[in-house]
Every structure is written in structure tokens, then in C-alpha cells.
Design a protein around this motif. Structure first.
Motif, PDB file in Angstrom:
ATOM      1  N   LEU A 191       0.896  -1.334   0.383  1.00 20.08           N
ATOM      2  CA  LEU A 191      -0.144   0.153   0.243  1.00 20.08           C
ATOM      3  C   LEU A 191       1.386   1.169  -0.196  1.00 20.08           C
ATOM      4  N   LEU A 192       1.964   0.927   0.834  1.00 16.47           N
ATOM      5  CA  LEU A 192       2.820   2.530   0.513  1.00 16.47           C
ATOM      6  C   LEU A 192       3.535   2.566  -0.661  1.00 16.47           C
ATOM      7  N   ALA A 193       4.026   1.644  -0.773  1.00 15.44           N
ATOM      8  CA  ALA A 193       4.592   1.218  -2.444  1.00 15.44           C
ATOM      9  C   ALA A 193       3.667   2.242  -3.363  1.00 15.44           C
ATOM     10  N   ARG A 194       2.664   1.840  -2.914  1.00 11.87           N
ATOM     11  CA  ARG A 194       1.564   1.777  -3.970  1.00 11.87           C
ATOM     12  C   ARG A 194       0.888   4.336  -3.948  1.00 11.87           C
ATOM     13  N   MET A 195       0.914   4.302  -2.947  1.00  6.29           N
ATOM     14  CA  MET A 195       1.010   5.575  -2.531  1.00  6.29           C
ATOM     15  C   MET A 195       2.313   6.664  -3.058  1.00  6.29           C
ATOM     16  N   VAL A 196       2.920   5.627  -3.037  1.00  2.16           N
ATOM     17  CA  VAL A 196       4.581   6.625  -3.429  1.00  2.16           C
ATOM     18  C   VAL A 196       4.031   6.963  -5.378  1.00  2.16           C
ATOM     19  N   ARG A 197       4.202   6.343  -5.877  1.00  3.65           N
ATOM     20  CA  ARG A 197       3.538   6.131  -6.860  1.00  3.65           C
ATOM     21  C   ARG A 197       2.809   6.965  -7.820  1.00  3.65           C
ATOM     22  N   ALA A 198       2.127   7.049  -6.640  1.00  2.00           N
ATOM     23  CA  ALA A 198       0.487   7.562  -6.793  1.00  2.00           C
ATOM     24  C   ALA A 198       1.069   9.382  -6.811  1.00  2.00           C
ATOM     25  N   THR A 199       2.309   9.617  -5.858  1.00  2.00           N
ATOM     26  CA  THR A 199       2.025  10.749  -5.021  1.00  2.00           C
ATOM     27  C   THR A 199       2.635  11.681  -5.768  1.00  2.00           C
ATOM     28  N   ARG A 200       4.132  10.430  -6.144  1.00  2.00           N
ATOM     29  CA  ARG A 200       5.455  10.630  -7.045  1.00  2.00           C
ATOM     30  C   ARG A 200       5.363  11.045  -8.807  1.00  2.00           C
ATOM     31  N   PHE A 201       4.057  10.362  -8.971  1.00  2.00           N
ATOM     32  CA  PHE A 201       3.768  10.464 -11.003  1.00  2.00           C
ATOM     33  C   PHE A 201       3.487  11.929 -10.367  1.00  2.00           C
ATOM     34  N   GLU A 202       2.764  12.424  -9.666  1.00  2.00           N
ATOM     35  CA  GLU A 202       1.966  13.952  -9.705  1.00  2.00           C
ATOM     36  C   GLU A 202       2.752  15.264  -9.469  1.00  2.00           C
ATOM     37  N   GLU A 203       3.906  14.522  -8.476  1.00  4.04           N
ATOM     38  CA  GLU A 203       4.905  15.757  -8.151  1.00  4.04           C
ATOM     39  C   GLU A 203       6.010  15.639  -9.918  1.00  4.04           C
ATOM     40  N   PHE A 204       5.890  14.505 -10.187  1.00  9.83           N
ATOM     41  CA  PHE A 204       7.051  14.543 -11.161  1.00  9.83           C
ATOM     42  C   PHE A 204       6.439  15.204 -12.428  1.00  9.83           C
ATOM     43  N   LEU A 205       5.482  14.511 -13.028  1.00  9.25           N
ATOM     44  CA  LEU A 205       4.691  15.687 -13.465  1.00  9.25           C
ATOM     45  C   LEU A 205       4.417  17.392 -13.297  1.00  9.25           C
ATOM     46  N   GLN A 206       4.149  17.750 -12.331  1.00  7.24           N
ATOM     47  CA  GLN A 206       4.724  19.265 -11.507  1.00  7.24           C
ATOM     48  C   GLN A 206       5.877  19.779 -11.870  1.00  7.24           C
ATOM     49  N   ARG A 207       6.903  19.077 -11.826  1.00  3.97           N
ATOM     50  CA  ARG A 207       8.295  19.745 -11.580  1.00  3.97           C
ATOM     51  C   ARG A 207       8.383  19.961 -13.439  1.00  3.97           C
ATOM     52  N   LYS A 208       8.052  18.929 -14.462  1.00  2.00           N
ATOM     53  CA  LYS A 208       8.779  18.911 -15.043  1.00  2.00           C
ATOM     54  C   LYS A 208       7.402  19.995 -15.969  1.00  2.00           C
ATOM     55  N   TRP A 209       6.874  19.422 -16.443  1.00  2.00           N
ATOM     56  CA  TRP A 209       5.862  20.790 -16.854  1.00  2.00           C
ATOM     57  C   TRP A 209       4.616  21.598 -16.094  1.00  2.00           C
ATOM     58  N   SER A 210       5.412  22.450 -15.316  1.00  4.10           N
ATOM     59  CA  SER A 210       4.622  23.367 -13.941  1.00  4.10           C
ATOM     60  C   SER A 210       3.307  23.884 -15.107  1.00  4.10           C
ATOM     61  N   SER A 211       3.740  24.693 -15.744  1.00  2.00           N
ATOM     62  CA  SER A 211       2.391  25.168 -16.821  1.00  2.00           C
ATOM     63  C   SER A 211       1.909  24.287 -17.442  1.00  2.00           C
ATOM     64  N   PRO A 243      -4.307   3.186  -4.866  1.00  2.00           N
ATOM     65  CA  PRO A 243      -4.463   1.754  -4.519  1.00  2.00           C
ATOM     66  C   PRO A 243      -5.929   1.394  -4.596  1.00  2.00           C
ATOM     67  N   ALA A 244      -7.353   2.912  -3.912  1.00  2.00           N
ATOM     68  CA  ALA A 244      -8.106   2.422  -4.340  1.00  2.00           C
ATOM     69  C   ALA A 244      -8.647   1.214  -5.495  1.00  2.00           C
ATOM     70  N   LEU A 245      -7.856   1.868  -6.831  1.00  5.75           N
ATOM     71  CA  LEU A 245      -8.350   1.100  -8.063  1.00  5.75           C
ATOM     72  C   LEU A 245      -7.051  -0.004  -7.828  1.00  5.75           C
ATOM     73  N   LYS A 246      -6.750  -0.211  -7.314  1.00  4.84           N
ATOM     74  CA  LYS A 246      -5.952  -1.819  -7.419  1.00  4.84           C
ATOM     75  C   LYS A 246      -6.029  -2.652  -6.482  1.00  4.84           C
ATOM     76  N   THR A 247      -6.328  -1.889  -5.392  1.00  3.58           N
ATOM     77  CA  THR A 247      -7.069  -2.928  -4.833  1.00  3.58           C
ATOM     78  C   THR A 247      -8.233  -3.218  -5.463  1.00  3.58           C
ATOM     79  N   ILE A 248      -9.423  -3.030  -6.403  1.00  7.01           N
ATOM     80  CA  ILE A 248     -10.994  -3.565  -6.467  1.00  7.01           C
ATOM     81  C   ILE A 248     -10.389  -4.001  -7.594  1.00  7.01           C
TER      82      ILE A 248
END
Ligand SMILES: Cc1ncc(C[n+]2csc(CCOP(=O)(O)OP(=O)(O)O)c2C)c(N)n1
Ligand SMILES: [Mg+2]
Length: 1021
Positions: A253-273, A287-292
Motif C-alpha cells: 500500500l505504501l509503495a502504491r501511495m509513493v507511485r501515485a504521489t510521486r507521479f503527480e510531483e514529477f509532472l508538476q516539476r517537469k511541466w509546471s504550466s 491503491p483503491a483501484l488497484k485493490t479493486i
């Protein structure tokens, strides 16, 4: 502000005076002892007259009796008094007193009750505890802590229901007081809070109810009118210790949260506008979808079809569907060229299809996300239709292998009517997908609008209650609670095959998109959001403090994923060309060449052999099963069909029959859906026969045509256009080898499905390189039936055709096919049953798929002249895009003074008028049967046949409607704009038709006069 929570341990003591005062007038001052007594549920079950469903009724009566014994019938009053007084099973029931006799005249009841005065109090207290348990089950969610921000209540109301115990004075509501808190109470069978215990102290009962219903999960289910389902849910949430996870589960669950969060952060860093509609604030969606998906895969599902809006879509593509990251990242490059034809679409609308191994279950799974327009929720029925089709093709009759997941925004879920329409399909035999899991990304805002301004229902999810779907609200900042409810939702779907809703209550960390300033409109909410610790950080802290992971492991997980993103980013720079076809949600293996092209540009002849026509006609005129009594009127209809077949003739219904029946023989499944399509709105079709003597016994002769034929599905739909058309469009998406037709009841009702037509059917291929062969049957015709029952609005469909009115195309050998291939949809108005038959068959025999819009007639269904001979349908015959004049005018074409072009049923009115006026030699009439793509070549030939004729376009519709605006410039282009094209038809008007029969006939007369008055256009130019 966050509601001050209390639990049993913190209950305030009651003052002595209040206790005495409040209780004294209610209770006899009898000593109270706890002893095992008859509790309501068990002995009642032993009563001989109570069983099964009647227990619900008894429960209702019982609660009514508790509130006011006089509110129920006297016999019930006696029964409950006796039961409470300890009457043995079978003895509590007394026959109702004769009318007029008072309760006091029933000696046995009196003696039982009065014999044990203390027991009554005990029973009352037990019943009070039962009511209390029930109150938590029904209303506990109102006080659950669902909002991570602690600002609002997810149900829009900070009111605490009177029957939820938040302080000890609330016990009074039940006639209990603080001294009862440590008394032990027997638990009813409608709760599982006891675990292995059958009795608990009241304090513990309240604590466990609080744990089950008032923490981070709010369960709404008590409206479900099925006891087994309610018990199932109670068990899932009440059993002590249900929410426990293994170390492995927590780490995943933690690993999935890491991916979900860091993906958005990555996009924000690279393409902030850049707009990306990030998921920040609701990252636990991933993780909700992955669990389902994991749980459903473990339960046997191998195909999941998803539909979702903008929010978090890229994240879902990356981390749930596992689209290659470089394919996502390159979408942000504005220099990327499009390789495909068509206009393409923005990155957060594209679909996706991926077959892979589910790592948790080690089973194959296909995940697809449907492409969708901005129109929120419009994709819902499309997903359902596609899911139904996938189930159909793999013989998954109860939805064990294929399932759908629909994601929603909170504002859209509450606001869009299509959500309701889609729910209403969920249990209909020909539309059910056997349970959909709905996940609401409830960020408690819709763009700039607060929930209080966006809905009148307490929750955004209340719409789901209409279909008895349980609703699990969950605080999105508690990933374990999220994972738990998602597991339960998947289990629910696998167990009951019914819809279920997960309402993920989170927030939106940024504005509506990343460029938007939320402080303009939600200043306080956003002040709170700025202070809000991200959920990943909270969960990581929790796990490190529990010792489930170390700080170092957590950081390594982060840098591992960041590295994956960076490497993909580097690779994405190599992508020079964007292929939308890599974003296909529904590939059709084998239908195209490897390059995605049609395998040929030819369409075989659409005619049939004499034998086939005769055979289909005979079945269509018969009842192919034994001992089946049909209605007398229908017998006559079948007989007249038989007579027609003997004379080698077909009417409209038979033409359609021939087309469907022949395709079935060729292995093409046919599905016709819409309101009242089985019989046909105009009572002409009769595809489902009803036995007049046996209820619900039906027969579909079309399914008795050939050995090993494909399946014919004909289904009356719910009274919806938007939902049902969307559904059929989705059904048609799954395979090119099916003829899927949706019929509007009257053509003009299609406009309540306008979003499906405008957003999917018209531009679908251009936006998403995805073909679709859906057929729309739209009854149309000016029959004096008034404004709403006349026009299927041909002008709208024609206005959206992509062919160029000003360009005369190059006419090559395969012109007709090329033209069809290039168009966005085909629009026809057939004037003969044979042509209707051919165009339906061509729809499947042509080597590609295009939507087909057919304006279908009403008066022609029974018109004596609107019949076709087998000769027009035999082998070697084809669809006629244009039916040239065949009258006397064609024998001396140079003498013809006027060439009238028309389409559809007005032809018969024109023909009759020409005969009446004896003008066959003067006026030629040509029918344009395929309006779009426009038959430039055939129109040209027809014009050239009558070199001295004036050209007139005649239509029965009003001038600003119908076909005129589409046809006129194209005819002008055909004739190099050398001659005028005159108009004969109704004047411009706001409404499609008059409601006055007389006016209708006047208008008809007037335009027929114009058409046949050879002087009408003299002097005009
Ligand atoms: C049918 C429709 N109407 C209006 C819009 C414009 N619109 C885009 S997003 C949005 C707000 C959506 O709110 P919500 O459903 O809560 O989703 P969120 O953006 O909060 O995730 C609106 C009104 C739209 N896309 N579709
Ligand atoms: Mg929202």
C-alpha cells in the motif's frame, strides 16, 4: 469545524435529579436485574406464522409498537406484550379480537404481562439497545470522520442524529442512563459487533458501534431491502478486527501511495504550466483501484473496462493500467506531430487497452480505459455497453469474467442525469453488466462551486440508492480504510453481482487545474489545504512509527520510482510522432491490415438468393414453436406477410427482417435496442411473439432461422435516450462483427441523447481513430402529428457531415466506397424496403465501420406503394444511393421541363400529384437515398439526363430544416453553379411541424402546387 467526537469511554454522567425525574414517570420502580430473557429475534422466529420475508414486516411492526403500542393492530399489541412477557414459542400469538372487543377483554394477554412486571423493563432495555444498534447501522455514517480537512461534513450537515450516542445524556433517548453502561446486554442477530460474544456491556456495545460506523468509514446500506445483503455488510464492517492488514499488504500500500504521489510531483516539476488535472489530495485513488482490480482478479475477473473523467486520469493510465510512462510524457511535448488521420484529442481524454499479468494474483488481466469527451459522465453508459458486449462475446452470462469500473467527480455524479439513467440500466436483463464498482473522487468541490450549491442531496452519491447499491464513504487520508472498503466493494460485486459505490472523500490540493487560483473562491478551504500534510507523508509516518517500514526503506522506494520516471522522461524525448492508435481502447484484431487499414476497398453485392429471401420470409410469417397461441390480429399480420412472400414482395418490416436474418446466417450478431422496439412503436415489427395463454412465454422467430446462426437480441429499453444510445454505442465498440441498432421512439427524441451523438458518434473516429458501425433508426416524416412527432432533425446530422460542399470530388472506380471510408458518418433516407434492406447489409459487408443514420418512415410502413419486389433484392443487386426517375419523363428526357430532387417519403406524395396532374412527361423525380456522403456522381448523371430541365429541390420539411441547406450547395457544385436550384417545401419555421391538421394539409398543398407549377420560378433568379 471538525466535530468534537466522543465515545462511550468519555460519556458524561447524568445528574441524579435528571435521572430520577426523567425516569420516574416512565418506569415502575422495580428492581432491575440482568438475566437471560427472551429477546425479540429468537422467539419470534419460533412463532409458527412467521417466516422468511414476513420477519421484515414484523420488525417494522415491532418498531412501530415500541414507539406507540396503539399504532399497531391490537393483535400485534397482544403478541408483542406476550412475547416480551416470556410467552413460550407458539403461545404469544392470539387471534385478533372480534371487532369492537377491547384489549382488556383478553384475559390471557393481561395475565401474561402482569405476571412478570420486571421482565417488561428488562425487555424494554434490551429493545432500547437493539434500537441503538440499529441507529448506528442506519445513521452512523452521518457522524463518521470522512473529511480529511475536518472542515465540512460529507453529508453537508453537521447535525448529529438524536439517536447516536455522543454523550451520556443521549442515552435518555432510549430510556437508558449511565448506570446501564456497564450492564451486559444480549446482542441481536442483526449485529456482529460481538464477534464470538453473544452479550456485551452497553459501554462496549457503543464503543464497537463507534469503531464500526463512525471512524473513517461511513457505510450507507440500511435502505437495501434484502436482509441477506444487509447482514453481509454488517458482518464486513462490524466484526471486531476486520480492518487488520499484514505487513506485506501495508508495504504494498505504501509503495502504491509513493507511485501515485510521486507521479503527480514529477509532472508538476517537469511541466509546471501544463494542465493535467492532478490527483493531489486524493492520491489514494490509485491503491483503491488497484485493490479493486487485484481482488476482482482473484475472484476470476480477467477483463476490466473502465471509464473516468479528467481528475487523475494520467495517474491511472500510468499506475493502474500501466501505460508506458514515455508514451504519457511525450504527450506534453507541443512539437510532437500527429501520425494519424483525424483531429486527435487532448491527452487526458485518450483511451487505452492493455493485457498483462496481475502481479498479485499471477493471472492474466485485460484493462481498458475508454476514451471520453469532456462531457462529464457521458462515458458511463458507453462503458456499460462495451462491458455487456465483452460479456456477450465470451459467454460470460453472469459477469464473472468481465466487469466495469466507473470513476466519477463528486459534482458531476450528483449533477448529471446520465448517472441516474445508467444506474437504471444496471438490473435490466439485456443491459445488466452484473454489477459495476463506482468510485467517486470526492474532492468536495466542482471547479469553483461548493457542494452546498451543487446538490440538494446530503451526499453526492445518493443517486445510487435508487438501485439499492451500498455506498461506502471513506476518508481518503486513511489509505488502509480505503483499501478495506475497496476490498469489500470487490467482494460485494463478486457475491451479489450488483452495483456498489466507494465515495473517496478527499480534497483538491490545487485549483481545478494546475493553472487555476482556488483562493479567489474557497479561501478558507485552501488555507486549510495549505496546512494539510500530504497523505503519503502521514501514512509513511504511521508505518515507520509502527515499525512496518524504516525511514530508509521509504526513501528508497521514493528514489526508485523517481528514477523510473526520469528514465522514461529521457526516452520520451525520442518520441517524435504521436500515434493515437497506440491509445485505442478497443482494438479489433483481424479486422484491419497490420497498418490499421481496411483489407479492401470493395463491398460485395448486398443482394440475396431467391431461396434465402423466401426462407427468411416464411419464418417471418410463422410461429416456429409448438403450442403457441398468438393474438388474432397478429395472425392476420403474419398471414399477410406470407401472402407477400408468395408474391415475391416485401414491405418495410420484411425488408428489415431479410437484412437481419441474412446477417445472422453469416455469423453476424444483431442487436436492436430502444423503446418498444420488440413490437415496434408503430406496431409493424412484431419480432417478439407473446403467447396469449401463458404469461411471459415469448418466441423470437428470428432466432429460429438457421442452424448455428448468430444471435438476435431485440430488447425494449428503459425510457432513456442518452443512456441507452450510449450503451449501444459501447456495445458496437467491442466488435466489428455485429449489427447494433438503436431506434428512437419518434426520431426527434434522439435529441435528449445529443451528447452521445455530438461527442462520440459524429467525431469519434476523428478524435480517437476508433471506428464504430452503430446504426440509428430515427422515425421521421411530416404526417400531421405535431411538432414533437415529426422530425428527426436531418439538418443537424447533415450539418455535422465532414464532406466538402464546394468541392466536386474526383470520380474514380471505387468512388462510392472511398467516399464512405472518408466520411464521419453515413446519412440515408430510404424510400423503398429494398433499399433499407441493402443499406443494413452494406453496413456489415463494407470493409470498415461507420455510424449509419437512417431516417425511417412512418406512413411508408403500410403504404401500398412502398413495397419492393424480390427482384430488387436478389443476388447481384445493391443499395441505390440515388433512384433515378423511371416515369414517362425518362422516355423523352430532352422534353422534361423540371427535374425534382427529393428524399424519403415525400416522393410518394410527389409521384401521386404528378399522376393526378398528368405531368409525367414534364416533371422527372429523382430520389437521393444517400444524403451523405453526397452522391455527386449520380446527381451529375441525372442532371445530364435532363438537359433542359429546371432543377428543384423539394422537401416536406420547413426550409430552415430538413436537407435543403445541405443539398443545395452540393447540387450547385455538381452543376458548376451554372443553374439555380429552386426550393419547393414548407416555409422557414421555428417548430418542426404544426400541431394543426388543417394547416399541415394546407402547407402540403402549397408546396405541391409550387413543385408542379412550371411558372413558379419564372422571373426569379
Ligand atoms: C457535462 C459537463 N458540464 C460541464 C463541464 C465543465 N466542467 C469541467 S470540470 C467541472 C467540475 C467537475 O467537478 P467534479 O465532478 O467534482 O470533478 P473534479 O474536477 O472536482 O474532480 C465542470 C463543471 C463538463 N466538463 N461537462
Ligand atoms: Mg469535485
Amino acid at each position: 469545524m471538525h466535530r468534537l467526537r466522543t465515545c462511550a469511554a468519555r460519556l458524561r454522567p447524568l445528574t441524579a435529579s435528571r435521572t430520577v425525574q426523567n425516569r420516574s414517570h416512565k418506569q415502575p420502580a422495580a428492581p432491575r436485574t440482568f438475566q437471560p430473557i427472551r429477546c425479540f429475534s429468537a422467539p419470534v422466529a419460533a412463532e409458527p406464522f412467521l417466516s422468511g420475508t414476513s420477519s421484515n414486516y414484523v420488525e417494522e411492526m415491532y418498531f412501530a409498537w415500541l414507539e406507540n403500542p396503539k399504532s399497531v393492530h391490537k393483535s400485534w399489541d397482544v403478541f408483542f406484550r406476550n412475547a416480551n412477557a416470556g410467552a413460550p414459542p407458539g403461545m404469544a400469538y392470539q387471534s385478533p379480537p372480534p371487532l369492537g372487543m377491547s384489549l382488556s377483554s383478553l384475559p390471557s394477554a393481561q395475565s401474561l404481562v402482569s405476571a412478570q412486571p420486571n421482565v417488561e423493563k428488562l425487555v424494554e432495555d434490551h429493545l432500547a439497545v437493539q434500537s441503538l444498534i440499529r441507529a448506528y447501522q442506519i445513521r452512523g455514517h452521518h457522524v463518521a470522520q470522512l473529511d480529511p480537512l475536518g472542515i465540512m461534513d460529507a453529508d453537508l450537515d453537521s447535525f448529529v442524529p438524536a439517536d447516536i450516542i455522543t454523550s451520556s445524556d443521549k442515552l435518555e433517548f432510549y430510556g437508558l442512563d449511565e448506570s446501564d453502561l456497564d450492564k451486559v446486554f444480549r446482542l441481536p442477530t442483526t449485529t456482529f459487533i460481538g464477534g464470538s460474544e453473544s452479550a456485551l456491556p452497553l459501554r462496549e456495545i457503543i464503543r464497537r458501534l463507534e469503531m464500526a460506523y463512525c471512524q473513517h468509514i461511513g457505510v450507507e446500506f440500511m435502505f437495501i431491502n434484502d436482509l441477506e445483503q444487509c447482514q453481509w455488510i454488517r458482518q464486513k464492517f462490524e466484526k471486531p478486527g476486520v480492518m487488520q492488514f499484514t505487513l506485506d499488504e501495508k508495504r504494498t500500500l505504501l509503495a502504491r501511495m509513493v507511485r501515485a504521489t510521486r507521479f503527480e510531483e514529477f509532472l508538476q516539476r517537469k511541466w509546471s504550466s501544463e494542465k493535467r488535472f492532478g490527483l493531489e489530495g486524493c492520491e489514494s485513488l490509485i491503491p483503491a483501484l488497484k485493490t479493486i482490480i487485484d481482488r476482482s482478479s482473484a475472484n476470476g475477473v480477467d477483463n476490466v473496462i473502465m471509464g473516468m473523467p479528467h481528475r487523475g486520469r494520467l495517474n491511472v493510465l500510468a499506475n493502474v493500467i500501466r501505460k508506458e510512462l514515455e508514451q504519457i510524457f511525450c504527450q506534453f511535448d507541443s512539437k510532437l506531430e500527429a501520425a494519424d488521420e483525424g483531429s486527435g484529442d487532448v491527452k487526458y481524454h485518450l483511451g487505452m487497452y492493455h493485457r498483462r499479468i496481475n502481479r498479485v494474483t499471477d493471472r492474466d488481466i485485460t484493462l481498458s480505459l475508454m476514451a471520453n469527451p469532456s462531457h462529464l459522465e457521458a462515458v458511463d453508459p458507453v462503458v456499460q455497453g462495451k462491458t455487456k458486449a465483452e460479456q456477450f462475446y465470451c459467454g460470460d452470462t453472469d459477469g464473472k469474467r468481465v466487469m466495469s469500473i466507473l470513476l466519477h467527480g463528486d459534482a458531476a455524479f450528483a449533477g448529471q442525469g446520465i448517472v441516474y439513467e445508467t444506474f437504471h440500466l444496471s438490473d435490466l436483463p439485456s443491459y445488466t453488466t452484473h454489477g459495476t464498482i463506482h468510485v467517486v473522487v470526492n474532492n468536495q468541490i466542482g471547479f469553483t462551486t461548493d457542494p452546498r450549491m451543487a446538490r440538494s442531496s446530503p451526499y453526492p452519491t445518493d443517486v445510487a440508492r435508487v438501485v439499492n447499491a451500498p455506498i461506502f464513504h471513506v476518508n481518503a487520508d486513511d489509505p488502509e480504510a480505503v483499501m478495506y472498503v475497496c476490498n469489500v466493494a470487490a467482494e460485494w460485486r463478486a457475491t451479489f453481482h450488483k452495483d456498489v459505490v466507494v465515495d473517496l472523500v478527499g480534497y483538491r490540493r490545487n485549483g481545478h487545474n494546475e493553472m487555476d487560483e482556488p483562493m479567489f473562491t474557497q479561501p478558507l478551504m485552501y488555507k486549510q489545504i495549505k496546512k494539510q500534510k500530504p497523505v503519503l507523508q502521514k501514512y509513511a509516518e504511521r508505518l515507520t512509527s509502527e515499525g512496518a517500514v524504516t525511514q530508509q526503506e521509504y526513501e528508497e522506494e521514493i528514489s526508485k520510482y523517481d528514477k523510473i520516471c526520469e528514465e522514461a522522461y529521457e526516452r520520451s524525448k525520442d518520441e517524435k510522432i504521436m500515434h493515437i492508435k497506440h491509445w485505442l481502447d478497443s482494438p479489433w484484431p483481424g479486422f484491419f491490415t497490420l497498418d490499421g487499414q481496411p483489407k479492401s476497398m470493395n463491398c460485395p453485392h448486398t443482394g440475396l438468393s431467391e431461396d434465402e429471401l423466401t426462407h427468411i420470409g416464411e419464418v417471418a410469417s410463422s410461429v416456429p414453436v409448438e403450442d403457441f397461441t398468438i393474438h388474432g390480429g397478429l395472425k392476420r399480420i403474419l398471414k399477410s406477410r406470407g401472402d407477400m412472400i408468395k408474391s415475391r414482395t416485401v414491405d418495410w418490416a420484411l425488408g428489415e427482417y431479410m437484412a437481419f436474418g441474412s446477417l445472422l446466417k453469416e455469423g453476424i450478431n444483431v442487436r436492436l435496442s430502444g423503446q418498444d422496439v420488440e413490437r415496434g412503436t408503430f406496431s409493424h415489427r412484431h419480432h417478439v411473439l407473446h403467447d396469449q395463454n401463458v404469461d411471459k412465454r415469448t418466441c423470437i422467430p428470428m432466432n429460429h432461422l438457421w442452424p448455428n446462426q448468430a444471435q438476435y437480441t431485440v430488447c425494449n429499453s428503459s425510457l432513456s435516450e442518452y443512456g441507452v444510445l450510449g450503451f449501444e454505442l459501447g456495445f458496437a465498440m467491442a466488435s466489428p462483427n455485429a449489427l447494433v441498432l438503436w431506434e428512437a421512439q419518434f426520431g426527434d427524441f434522439h435529441n435528449t441523447a445529443q451528447g452521445i451523438i455530438d461527442q462520440f458518434i459524429c467525431p469519434g473516429q476523428a478524435k480517437w481513430v476508433r471506428q464504430n458501425g452503430i446504426v440509428l433508426l430515427l422515425p421521421h416524416g411530416m404526417e400531421g402529428m405535431g411538432p414533437e412527432h415529426s422530425s428527426a432533425r436531418p439538418e443537424r446530422f447533415l450539418q455535422m457531415c465532414n464532406d466538402d460542399s464546394d468541392m466536386f470530388p474526383k470520380i474514380t472506380g471505387d468512388f462510392a466506397m472511398r467516399q464512405l471510408y472518408d466520411c464521419n458518418w453515413i446519412v440515408v433516407n430510404c424510400s423503398t424496403p429494398a433499399n433499407y434492406f441493402h443499406v443494413l447489409r452494406r453496413q456489415i459487408l463494407q470493409p470498415f465501420r461507420k455510424p449509419l443514420i437512417i431516417f425511417t418512415p412512418k406512413s411508408l410502413l403500410r403504404h401500398p406503394e412502398a413495397k419492393s419486389s424480390f427482384d430488387d433484392m436478389n443476388s447481384g443487386t445493391d443499395f441505390l444511393r440515388l433512384i433515378p426517375d423511371v416515369s414517362a419523363a425518362s422516355r423523352s428526357t430532352a422534353a422534361v421541363k423540371r427535374l425534382v430532387f427529393c428524399t424519403g417519403k415525400v416522393y410518394y406524395e410527389l409521384n401521386r400529384e404528378r399522376t393526378t396532374r398528368g405531368m409525367e412527361a414534364d416533371v422527372a423525380i429523382a430520389r437521393i437515398e444517400q444524403l451523405s456522403p453526397f452522391p455527386f456522381d449520380l446527381v451529375k448523371a441525372e442532371v445530364e439526363r435532363f438537359p433542359n430541365a429546371e432543377l428543384v429541390w423539394c422537401q416536406e420539411e420547413h426550409k430552415n430544416q430538413g436537407y435543403y441547406d445541405y443539398v443545395k450547395p452540393r447540387i450547385r457544385t455538381t452543376i458548376n453553379r451554372e443553374r439555380p436550384v429552386w426550393y419547393a417545401g414548407r416555409d422557414p419555421a421555428a417548430a418542426p411541424a404544426t400541431g394543426n391538421k388543417h394547416t399541415h394539409l394546407q402547407e402540403l398543398k402549397r408546396f405541391l402546387d409550387t413543385t408542379f407549377n412550371l411558372e413558379a420560378f419564372k422571373g426569379l433568379s
